[in-house]
Scaffold this active site. Structure first.
Site, PDB file in Angstrom:
ATOM      1  N   TYR A  70     -19.145   1.718  29.235  1.00 19.18           N
ATOM      2  CA  TYR A  70     -20.475   3.001  29.414  1.00 19.18           C
ATOM      3  C   TYR A  70     -20.137   4.132  28.719  1.00 19.18           C
ATOM      4  CZ  TYR A  70     -22.411   5.889  33.074  1.00 19.18           C
ATOM      5  OH  TYR A  70     -23.251   6.841  33.762  1.00 19.18           O
ATOM      6  N   VAL A 118     -35.484  -2.995  31.156  1.00 16.38           N
ATOM      7  CA  VAL A 118     -35.510  -2.157  29.850  1.00 16.38           C
ATOM      8  C   VAL A 118     -34.927  -2.965  28.692  1.00 16.38           C
ATOM      9  CG1 VAL A 118     -35.526  -0.008  30.963  1.00 16.38           C
ATOM     10  CG2 VAL A 118     -33.234  -0.882  30.539  1.00 16.38           C
ATOM     11  N   SER A 139     -23.675  10.894  29.914  1.00 20.95           N
ATOM     12  CA  SER A 139     -22.751  11.168  31.043  1.00 20.95           C
ATOM     13  C   SER A 139     -21.469  11.732  30.535  1.00 20.95           C
ATOM     14  CB  SER A 139     -22.242   9.718  31.507  1.00 20.95           C
ATOM     15  OG  SER A 139     -21.001   9.569  32.317  1.00 20.95           O
ATOM     16  N   ALA A 184     -21.743   3.452  25.026  1.00 20.96           N
ATOM     17  CA  ALA A 184     -23.416   3.441  25.536  1.00 20.96           C
ATOM     18  C   ALA A 184     -23.780   4.827  25.596  1.00 20.96           C
ATOM     19  CB  ALA A 184     -23.646   2.724  26.457  1.00 20.96           C
ATOM     20  N   LYS A 185     -23.115   5.618  26.258  1.00 22.34           N
ATOM     21  CA  LYS A 185     -23.614   7.035  26.785  1.00 22.34           C
ATOM     22  C   LYS A 185     -23.354   7.912  25.427  1.00 22.34           C
ATOM     23  CE  LYS A 185     -25.198   6.705  30.806  1.00 22.34           C
ATOM     24  NZ  LYS A 185     -26.804   6.655  31.024  1.00 22.34           N
ATOM     25  N   ARG A 228     -25.801   5.728  44.577  1.00 25.21           N
ATOM     26  CA  ARG A 228     -25.089   4.386  44.811  1.00 25.21           C
ATOM     27  C   ARG A 228     -24.117   4.142  44.124  1.00 25.21           C
ATOM     28  NH1 ARG A 228     -28.961  -0.960  43.474  1.00 25.21           N
ATOM     29  NH2 ARG A 228     -28.790  -0.472  41.143  1.00 25.21           N
TER      30      ARG A 228
HETATM   31  N1  LIG Z   1     -24.905   9.663  39.435  1.00 25.48           N
HETATM   32  C1  LIG Z   1     -24.112  10.317  38.566  1.00 25.48           C
HETATM   33  O1  LIG Z   1     -23.299  11.239  39.043  1.00 25.48           O
HETATM   34  C2  LIG Z   1     -24.309   9.876  37.273  1.00 25.48           C
HETATM   35  C3  LIG Z   1     -23.515  10.569  36.165  1.00 25.48           C
HETATM   36  C4  LIG Z   1     -23.839  10.207  34.902  1.00 25.48           C
HETATM   37  C5  LIG Z   1     -24.854   9.553  34.400  1.00 25.48           C
HETATM   38  N2  LIG Z   1     -25.393   9.074  35.392  1.00 25.48           N
HETATM   39  C6  LIG Z   1     -26.562   7.884  34.971  1.00 25.48           C
HETATM   40  O2  LIG Z   1     -27.820   8.429  35.470  1.00 25.48           O
HETATM   41  C7  LIG Z   1     -28.630   7.138  35.464  1.00 25.48           C
HETATM   42  C8  LIG Z   1     -29.117   7.174  37.028  1.00 25.48           C
HETATM   43  O3  LIG Z   1     -27.990   6.568  37.624  1.00 25.48           O
HETATM   44  P1  LIG Z   1     -28.082   6.710  39.062  1.00 25.48           P
HETATM   45  O4  LIG Z   1     -26.786   7.384  39.608  1.00 25.48           O
HETATM   46  O5  LIG Z   1     -29.246   7.337  39.782  1.00 25.48           O
HETATM   47  O6  LIG Z   1     -27.719   5.188  39.770  1.00 25.48           O
HETATM   48  P2  LIG Z   1     -28.588   4.218  40.477  1.00 25.48           P
HETATM   49  O7  LIG Z   1     -27.984   2.970  40.538  1.00 25.48           O
HETATM   50  O8  LIG Z   1     -29.069   4.530  41.766  1.00 25.48           O
HETATM   51  O9  LIG Z   1     -29.952   4.074  39.431  1.00 25.48           O
HETATM   52  C9  LIG Z   1     -30.033   3.199  38.347  1.00 25.48           C
HETATM   53  C10 LIG Z   1     -31.344   2.550  38.327  1.00 25.48           C
HETATM   54  O10 LIG Z   1     -31.503   1.713  37.149  1.00 25.48           O
HETATM   55  C11 LIG Z   1     -32.055   0.489  37.684  1.00 25.48           C
HETATM   56  N3  LIG Z   1     -31.758  -0.344  36.422  1.00 25.48           N
HETATM   57  C12 LIG Z   1     -30.741  -1.116  36.159  1.00 25.48           C
HETATM   58  N4  LIG Z   1     -31.012  -1.795  35.099  1.00 25.48           N
HETATM   59  C13 LIG Z   1     -32.104  -2.023  34.814  1.00 25.48           C
HETATM   60  C14 LIG Z   1     -33.001  -2.481  33.842  1.00 25.48           C
HETATM   61  N5  LIG Z   1     -32.306  -3.428  32.901  1.00 25.48           N
HETATM   62  N6  LIG Z   1     -34.137  -2.147  33.756  1.00 25.48           N
HETATM   63  C15 LIG Z   1     -35.008  -1.182  34.531  1.00 25.48           C
HETATM   64  N7  LIG Z   1     -34.050  -0.786  35.403  1.00 25.48           N
HETATM   65  C16 LIG Z   1     -32.719  -0.931  35.630  1.00 25.48           C
HETATM   66  C17 LIG Z   1     -31.493   0.084  38.878  1.00 25.48           C
HETATM   67  O11 LIG Z   1     -31.946  -1.019  39.703  1.00 25.48           O
HETATM   68  C18 LIG Z   1     -31.123   1.551  39.616  1.00 25.48           C
HETATM   69  O12 LIG Z   1     -32.174   1.777  40.445  1.00 25.48           O
HETATM   70  C19 LIG Z   1     -27.923   6.047  35.171  1.00 25.48           C
HETATM   71  O13 LIG Z   1     -28.091   6.242  33.504  1.00 25.48           O
HETATM   72  C20 LIG Z   1     -26.649   6.570  34.941  1.00 25.48           C
HETATM   73  O14 LIG Z   1     -25.611   5.914  34.233  1.00 25.48           O
HETATM   74  C21 LIG Z   1     -25.464   9.152  36.769  1.00 25.48           C
END
Ligand SMILES: NC(=O)c1ccc[n+]([C@@H]2O[C@H](COP(=O)([O-])OP(=O)(O)OC[C@H]3O[C@@H](n4cnc5c(N)ncnc54)[C@H](O)[C@@H]3O)[C@@H](O)[C@H]2O)c1
Length: 299
Positions: free
Chosen positions: A164, A73, A151, A167-168, A199
């Site tokens: 983070y 991205v 987030s 950015a968020k 993860r």
């Molecule tokens: N899990 C939570 O509780 C939580 C809380 C707040 C925000 N988030 C946000 O939710 C989103 C998803 O996170 P998640 O928890 O599923 O973690 P995750 O690590 O499983 O998913 C993130 C995905 O983004 C992909 N990615 C990273 N850099 C990339 C790039 N440059 N281009 C394309 N793909 C890329 C990774 O390979 C990964 O599969 C993220 O934006 C994270 O910050 C998650």
């Protein structure tokens, strides 16, 4: 009311695992043609892999339609090629879920500039790149649904996540402006602040809660926010089946006469400035100015 995505084309960035995977699977199950985008690297953004292809295989095995994209991205050219491929394969793009993300957690004192930049680059610039690549497509078809991923760190702060959080929260301002600019073209833009064991976060959850915080329990809120009947300009928290709304409010505050407007008067009036009675929720920035003008006119 049943929510269908039949005939819709959706791009889910970071769709190779965690939350993005569950969004992609559910969109496809409900009839969308899905572009599963994922760089496939580690949580800190290093490396590349084929996580997207694995999710596409899952979708196809279930009878759905999907193609994989390994675009980063952060690379506008790769993202534009992904959108062109989606448009020629499926005839448009109706939904974009900006979900890709990485973490480089450290206290700010120990965070180097590269760790700050890399995190802002993936979450904020990455979302801007993907949105830019679909914006004209959505405007020209008079239809678009965009979901940004914020987030609790962006909204409220969390120790060790200054990069983070920046950015968020940046994504919130981005989404709110796009919601205003897109309204005329039926482009609706919302933000989700998810809470799920993936993860990225599983070490933060006690083992007995891992099952309760399944990504599949965030997907319903995400899907509603990109559906035909979606609201626009909202910030929604979702985790373990609890769905909430967050608002950026403005207090009534303190109105000082020009000749009384001193730092001492601000100090003396602090309790009134932060008093939340009669606070409002501006729907655009200009409403802050309007509220000042109303106070000047004695409201
Ligand atoms: N899990 C939570 O509780 C939580 C809380 C707040 C925000 N988030 C946000 O939710 C989103 C998803 O996170 P998640 O928890 O599923 O973690 P995750 O690590 O499983 O998913 C993130 C995905 O983004 C992909 N990615 C990273 N850099 C990339 C790039 N440059 N281009 C394309 N793909 C890329 C990774 O390979 C990964 O599969 C993220 O934006 C994270 O910050 C998650």
């Amino acid at each position: 009311m049943s929510i269908s995505f039949e005939g819709r084309v959706a791009i889910v960035t970071g769709g190779g695992g965690g939350l993005g995977r569950s969004y992609a699977l559910e969109l496809a199950r409900r009839g969308a043609s899905v572009v599963v985008n994922d760089l496939g690297g580690a949580t800190d953004g290093s490396g590349r892999g084929n996580a997207a292809a694995a999710v596409v295989d899952e979708i196809r095995a279930g009878g759905g339609t999907a193609i994989a994209s390994g675009a980063s991205v952060t690379d506008l050219n790769e993202v534009q090629a992904m959108v062109e491929e989606a448009s020629s394969a499926f005839g448009g793009v109706h939904i974009l879920i900006n979900n890709a993300g990485i973490l480089r957690d450290r206290s700010f004192a120990n965070m180097d500039a590269e760790d700050f930049r890399a995190v802002v680059d993936v979450h904020l610039i990455g979302s801007a790149n993907c949105t830019k690549a679909v914006w004209e497509v959505m405007r020209s078809q008079d239809y678009g649904r965009l979901l940004m991923t914020s987030s609790s760190t962006g909204l409220y702060g969390n120790f060790g996540q200054a990069n983070y959080g920046a950015a968020k929260m940046g994504l919130v301002g981005f989404a709110r402006t796009l919601a205003l600019e897109g309204a005329k073209y039926d482009i609706r833009v919302n933000t989700i602040a998810p809470n799920a064991a993936t993860r990225m976060t599983e070490s933060l959850f006690p083992p007995d809660l891992l099952g309760r915080f399944r990504p599949e329990l965030v997907a319903p809120a995400a899907l509603f926010l990109v559906s035909e009947e979606a609201p626009t300009n909202h910030i929604v928290g979702a985790g373990a089946g609890v769905i909430q709304a967050a608002f950026v409010t403005l207090t009534r505050g303190l109105a000082l006469a020009e000749d009384e407007c001193t730092p001492e008067a601000v100090a003396a009036g602090w309790d009134r400035i932060i008093d939340r009675e009669d606070e409002i929720v501006p729907r655009s920035g200009v409403e802050q100015t309007m509220s000042i003008l109303a106070r000047l006119q004695g409201a």
